[in-house]
Scaffold this motif. Sequence first.
Motif, PDB file in Angstrom:
ATOM      1  N   SER A 101       0.288   1.569 -11.398  1.00 12.43           N
ATOM      2  CA  SER A 101       0.791   1.976 -12.709  1.00 12.43           C
ATOM      3  C   SER A 101       1.155   3.457 -12.744  1.00 12.43           C
ATOM      4  CB  SER A 101      -0.255   1.666 -13.787  1.00 12.43           C
ATOM      5  OG  SER A 101      -1.493   2.232 -13.416  1.00 12.43           O
ATOM      6  N   VAL A 102       1.952   3.776 -13.763  1.00  8.91           N
ATOM      7  CA  VAL A 102       2.338   5.162 -14.006  1.00  8.91           C
ATOM      8  C   VAL A 102       1.686   5.576 -15.304  1.00  8.91           C
ATOM      9  CG1 VAL A 102       4.233   6.771 -14.247  1.00  8.91           C
ATOM     10  CG2 VAL A 102       4.578   4.645 -12.992  1.00  8.91           C
ATOM     11  N   MET A 115       3.043   3.084 -20.768  1.00  9.22           N
ATOM     12  CA  MET A 115       2.598   2.937 -19.381  1.00  9.22           C
ATOM     13  C   MET A 115       3.401   1.848 -18.682  1.00  9.22           C
ATOM     14  SD  MET A 115      -1.305   2.501 -18.021  1.00  9.22           S
ATOM     15  CE  MET A 115      -1.526   0.742 -18.019  1.00  9.22           C
ATOM     16  N   ILE A 116       3.798   2.152 -17.466  1.00  7.00           N
ATOM     17  CA  ILE A 116       4.448   1.128 -16.646  1.00  7.00           C
ATOM     18  C   ILE A 116       3.383   0.530 -15.762  1.00  7.00           C
ATOM     19  CG2 ILE A 116       6.179   0.659 -14.880  1.00  7.00           C
ATOM     20  CD1 ILE A 116       7.694   3.095 -15.824  1.00  7.00           C
ATOM     21  N   GLU A 117       3.289  -0.790 -15.762  1.00  2.99           N
ATOM     22  CA  GLU A 117       2.251  -1.393 -14.928  1.00  2.99           C
ATOM     23  C   GLU A 117       2.817  -2.528 -14.093  1.00  2.99           C
ATOM     24  OE1 GLU A 117      -1.772  -1.745 -16.499  1.00  2.99           O
ATOM     25  OE2 GLU A 117      -1.696  -3.836 -15.849  1.00  2.99           O
ATOM     26  N   GLY A 118       2.428  -2.560 -12.848  1.00  5.47           N
ATOM     27  CA  GLY A 118       2.838  -3.640 -11.970  1.00  5.47           C
ATOM     28  C   GLY A 118       1.671  -4.076 -11.109  1.00  5.47           C
ATOM     29  N   ARG A 119       1.977  -4.933 -10.158  1.00  4.84           N
ATOM     30  CA  ARG A 119       0.926  -5.465  -9.277  1.00  4.84           C
ATOM     31  C   ARG A 119       1.356  -5.329  -7.828  1.00  4.84           C
ATOM     32  NH1 ARG A 119      -3.893  -6.849 -11.937  1.00  4.84           N
ATOM     33  NH2 ARG A 119      -3.269  -7.214 -14.101  1.00  4.84           N
ATOM     34  N   ILE A 120       0.372  -5.089  -6.982  1.00  6.62           N
ATOM     35  CA  ILE A 120       0.659  -5.066  -5.541  1.00  6.62           C
ATOM     36  C   ILE A 120       0.968  -6.493  -5.078  1.00  6.62           C
ATOM     37  CG2 ILE A 120      -0.353  -4.710  -3.251  1.00  6.62           C
ATOM     38  CD1 ILE A 120      -1.810  -2.279  -4.422  1.00  6.62           C
ATOM     39  N   ASP A 121       2.051  -6.628  -4.360  1.00  7.14           N
ATOM     40  CA  ASP A 121       2.449  -7.938  -3.833  1.00  7.14           C
ATOM     41  C   ASP A 121       1.860  -8.152  -2.442  1.00  7.14           C
ATOM     42  OD1 ASP A 121       4.566 -10.287  -3.813  1.00  7.14           O
ATOM     43  OD2 ASP A 121       4.760  -9.243  -1.885  1.00  7.14           O
ATOM     44  N   SER A 122       2.015  -7.166  -1.574  1.00  9.09           N
ATOM     45  CA  SER A 122       1.536  -7.341  -0.196  1.00  9.09           C
ATOM     46  C   SER A 122       1.345  -5.987   0.463  1.00  9.09           C
ATOM     47  CB  SER A 122       2.519  -8.199   0.611  1.00  9.09           C
ATOM     48  OG  SER A 122       3.828  -7.704   0.458  1.00  9.09           O
ATOM     49  N   LEU A 123       0.525  -5.990   1.520  1.00  5.32           N
ATOM     50  CA  LEU A 123       0.138  -4.758   2.213  1.00  5.32           C
ATOM     51  C   LEU A 123       0.377  -4.932   3.708  1.00  5.32           C
ATOM     52  CD1 LEU A 123      -3.297  -4.413   0.375  1.00  5.32           C
ATOM     53  CD2 LEU A 123      -1.255  -3.012  -0.054  1.00  5.32           C
ATOM     54  N   TYR A 124       0.945  -3.921   4.328  1.00  6.11           N
ATOM     55  CA  TYR A 124       1.237  -3.996   5.768  1.00  6.11           C
ATOM     56  C   TYR A 124       0.893  -2.690   6.458  1.00  6.11           C
ATOM     57  CZ  TYR A 124       4.065  -8.171   5.000  1.00  6.11           C
ATOM     58  OH  TYR A 124       4.499  -9.432   4.675  1.00  6.11           O
ATOM     59  N   ARG A 125       0.484  -2.819   7.709  1.00  7.01           N
ATOM     60  CA  ARG A 125       0.432  -1.635   8.551  1.00  7.01           C
ATOM     61  C   ARG A 125       1.225  -1.926   9.821  1.00  7.01           C
ATOM     62  NH1 ARG A 125      -5.841  -1.714  10.662  1.00  7.01           N
ATOM     63  NH2 ARG A 125      -5.720  -3.661  11.829  1.00  7.01           N
ATOM     64  N   TYR A 126       1.639  -0.859  10.466  1.00  2.00           N
ATOM     65  CA  TYR A 126       2.470  -0.937  11.671  1.00  2.00           C
ATOM     66  C   TYR A 126       1.778  -0.077  12.723  1.00  2.00           C
ATOM     67  CZ  TYR A 126       5.431  -2.446   7.881  1.00  2.00           C
ATOM     68  OH  TYR A 126       5.894  -3.104   6.761  1.00  2.00           O
ATOM     69  N   PRO A 127       0.776  -0.647  13.408  1.00  2.00           N
ATOM     70  CA  PRO A 127      -0.030   0.188  14.312  1.00  2.00           C
ATOM     71  C   PRO A 127       0.837   0.919  15.336  1.00  2.00           C
ATOM     72  CG  PRO A 127      -1.010  -1.986  14.070  1.00  2.00           C
ATOM     73  CD  PRO A 127       0.330  -2.042  13.401  1.00  2.00           C
ATOM     74  N   VAL A 128       1.836   0.203  15.903  1.00  2.00           N
ATOM     75  CA  VAL A 128       2.713   0.826  16.893  1.00  2.00           C
ATOM     76  C   VAL A 128       4.089   1.037  16.255  1.00  2.00           C
ATOM     77  CG1 VAL A 128       3.706   0.663  19.196  1.00  2.00           C
ATOM     78  CG2 VAL A 128       1.495  -0.426  18.715  1.00  2.00           C
ATOM     79  N   ALA A 182      13.618  -1.696 -12.103  1.00  2.00           N
ATOM     80  CA  ALA A 182      14.317  -1.371 -10.859  1.00  2.00           C
ATOM     81  C   ALA A 182      14.610   0.125 -10.786  1.00  2.00           C
ATOM     82  CB  ALA A 182      15.616  -2.176 -10.766  1.00  2.00           C
ATOM     83  N   PHE A 183      14.293   0.696  -9.688  1.00  4.46           N
ATOM     84  CA  PHE A 183      14.584   2.100  -9.338  1.00  4.46           C
ATOM     85  C   PHE A 183      13.887   3.136 -10.226  1.00  4.46           C
ATOM     86  CE2 PHE A 183      17.972  -0.233  -7.216  1.00  4.46           C
ATOM     87  CZ  PHE A 183      17.850   0.288  -5.938  1.00  4.46           C
ATOM     88  N   SER A 184      12.997   2.672 -11.130  1.00  2.00           N
ATOM     89  CA  SER A 184      12.255   3.655 -11.931  1.00  2.00           C
ATOM     90  C   SER A 184      11.360   4.504 -11.035  1.00  2.00           C
ATOM     91  CB  SER A 184      11.422   2.948 -13.006  1.00  2.00           C
ATOM     92  OG  SER A 184      10.493   2.050 -12.403  1.00  2.00           O
ATOM     93  N   GLU A 185      10.949   3.942  -9.892  1.00  2.00           N
ATOM     94  CA  GLU A 185      10.049   4.683  -8.998  1.00  2.00           C
ATOM     95  C   GLU A 185      10.695   5.956  -8.449  1.00  2.00           C
ATOM     96  OE1 GLU A 185      11.518   1.891  -8.436  1.00  2.00           O
ATOM     97  OE2 GLU A 185      12.275   1.728  -6.389  1.00  2.00           O
ATOM     98  N   LEU A 186      12.019   5.951  -8.372  1.00  2.00           N
ATOM     99  CA  LEU A 186      12.696   7.118  -7.788  1.00  2.00           C
ATOM    100  C   LEU A 186      12.605   8.346  -8.692  1.00  2.00           C
ATOM    101  CD1 LEU A 186      15.955   5.592  -6.222  1.00  2.00           C
ATOM    102  CD2 LEU A 186      13.732   5.994  -5.147  1.00  2.00           C
ATOM    103  N   ILE A 190       0.613   8.585  -9.924  1.00  2.00           N
ATOM    104  CA  ILE A 190       0.545   7.147 -10.210  1.00  2.00           C
ATOM    105  C   ILE A 190      -0.851   6.652  -9.820  1.00  2.00           C
ATOM    106  CG2 ILE A 190       3.023   6.769  -9.861  1.00  2.00           C
ATOM    107  CD1 ILE A 190       2.381   5.575  -7.106  1.00  2.00           C
ATOM    108  N   MET A 191      -1.181   5.458 -10.266  1.00  2.00           N
ATOM    109  CA  MET A 191      -2.450   4.839  -9.881  1.00  2.00           C
ATOM    110  C   MET A 191      -2.148   3.656  -8.966  1.00  2.00           C
ATOM    111  SD  MET A 191      -4.930   6.518 -11.328  1.00  2.00           S
ATOM    112  CE  MET A 191      -6.335   5.408 -11.096  1.00  2.00           C
ATOM    113  N   ILE A 192      -2.765   3.663  -7.797  1.00  2.00           N
ATOM    114  CA  ILE A 192      -2.660   2.509  -6.892  1.00  2.00           C
ATOM    115  C   ILE A 192      -4.064   1.919  -6.844  1.00  2.00           C
ATOM    116  CG2 ILE A 192      -2.052   1.705  -4.588  1.00  2.00           C
ATOM    117  CD1 ILE A 192      -0.372   4.252  -4.222  1.00  2.00           C
TER     118      ILE A 192
END
Lengths: 314, 262
Positions: free
Chosen positions: B257-258, B1-14, B182-186, B193-195
């Motif tokens: 994680s994957v 299993m590949i596991e990582g952590r969320i660093d930050s979250l953003y939205r762009y309303p406009v 690096a680049f494994s997500e591609l 995946i699990m978020i």
Amino acid sequence: MQANLSLRLSQKRDLTADICEFTFVAADGAPLPRFEAGAHLTIETPSGAWRSYSLNNDDGETSRYVIAVKREEQGRGGSLSLHRQLHVDQLVHARAPHNGFALVSAPRYLLIAGGIGITPMLSMLRRLRRQGCDVHMVYLTRSRDMAAYADLLESPEFSGLVTLHHDHGDPKRTYDFWPLFATPDDRHIYFCGPPALMNAIYLRTIHWPRRQIHSESFSGVDAQDGQASAFRLRRASTGETFDIAADKSILDVLRDRRIAFASSCESGTCGTCKVPLVAGEPDHRDLCLSEEERQSAFIPCVSRALSDEITLDI
Amino acid sequence: MIEGRIDSLYRYPVKGLTGEMLQRVSLVAGEGFPADRLFGFVRHGSGFDPARPQPLPKDRFLMLMKDERLAGLEASFDPANWHFDVRVQGHLVHRADLSRQDGRDATEAFFATMFDIPHEEMPRFVHAAPHRFTDVSVVSSGLMNAVSLINLESLRDFEMRLGKEVLPARFRANIYFDGWPAFSELELVGREIMIGEARAIVTLRTRRCAATEVNPRTARRDIPVPRLLMQHYGHSDLGIYAEIQDDAVIEPGSRISVMGAN
């Protein structure tokens, strides 16, 4: 490049500890080619290097060209050789003045100069004052000693037109531009100075119309680090031609003319905007076509022409 | 299993304007990031009809790919009451209530002034929720509601190859995470995946466009990101899109994680 003017240094005087003024006249005493405020003169310095310097005298004058040159101890030697090796009555080769920073007609003007950036601004100020235009200049230097032409700018001739500000190297005394920039109005803003000042003004005038913001630009250098020049596009299907300016892509120009176009990355990598190449010598700047494809295809979001004209099947 | 952590979250309303950092996000199955890109400014003649919203190519909007100076504005838009503020270097230069016609008119005039747009070609403020103005909305309605993710390890690999800093904010992702190679997500397109506690299907690699050339700090184009990706990796992809399958609350530090990966 060929020199086309022969100039004689008629006067040389120190303006500050490291800025020297040079006044040139025609070697044969004839009138000089006219110039416009904002123009620069390109001369062959005693080091052998050709360098360009903004003219700062009134552009109504045809008897002389006046430049002011800051001595750059860490530079490539052009300014040092002017300061040290060029003496009154010596001759220099020069090319006729060229203007990439022309004044446009405007109701009001704000001129901002930082340090040696005063040189094109001074020529503009002289002309706008002579023409009775509404103009205000802000001139920033570290100290009064370092302000070339401070005496002139404080003289009655320019009374009320110029704000001199010196920060003495203290960030707390940095000039506050904000009151000048808060609300876009009918002023046209011209500015010239060191990179930090140029960047600060760019960011503080970001909400102003671009047609009112003017600075000495280095157009022709794009995000691909290439030199760009203008050319003409011919549309094979209709024979129409389009002028593609140095700072515009073919895609920009066609989009402005409402010619529908599929595109995506706009950086020459995806190939969405690929079109057939019909004639002309292409300057392929894409990263998606093979060498074989490049014989007959073209990526108009980034690619340009080496020839004056290129024909595409659009 | 590949596991990582969320660093930050953003939205762009406009679309095209400043992102807003979030401390907690409630993901909803089948939906994109809450209030992400629900609003936009379309150019004159875009053909957008809010009553029958159809996805539009990104060049029909005011956006960074063409209008890099947008990066020099600090915009804040409250999706709850539609109050809109624009600041320049910390100074308020425009304030409007976009729920009112006069507020929309004044805001459209603000952008027309900034971009030298003649009066008869004013950009128009648009919204047609749940329609979203994401770049990939033109691909499918599923992708219109996908969330975008950036693996910071991939970005670090890219920075190392360039030898210069590449600000994550250039990529305007919803979720920045760390801890995957690096680049494994591609390689995960079509995989689950699990978020946090939400399952998500990776649906697309994000092919980068010229908007990423704009430095968010200087509002100028500097690094030709898509071209450099192509030169260094043979493709111009950085980041992925994923479609959310479950409701869940996520926050910085949540696991990502994957399942079943080696």
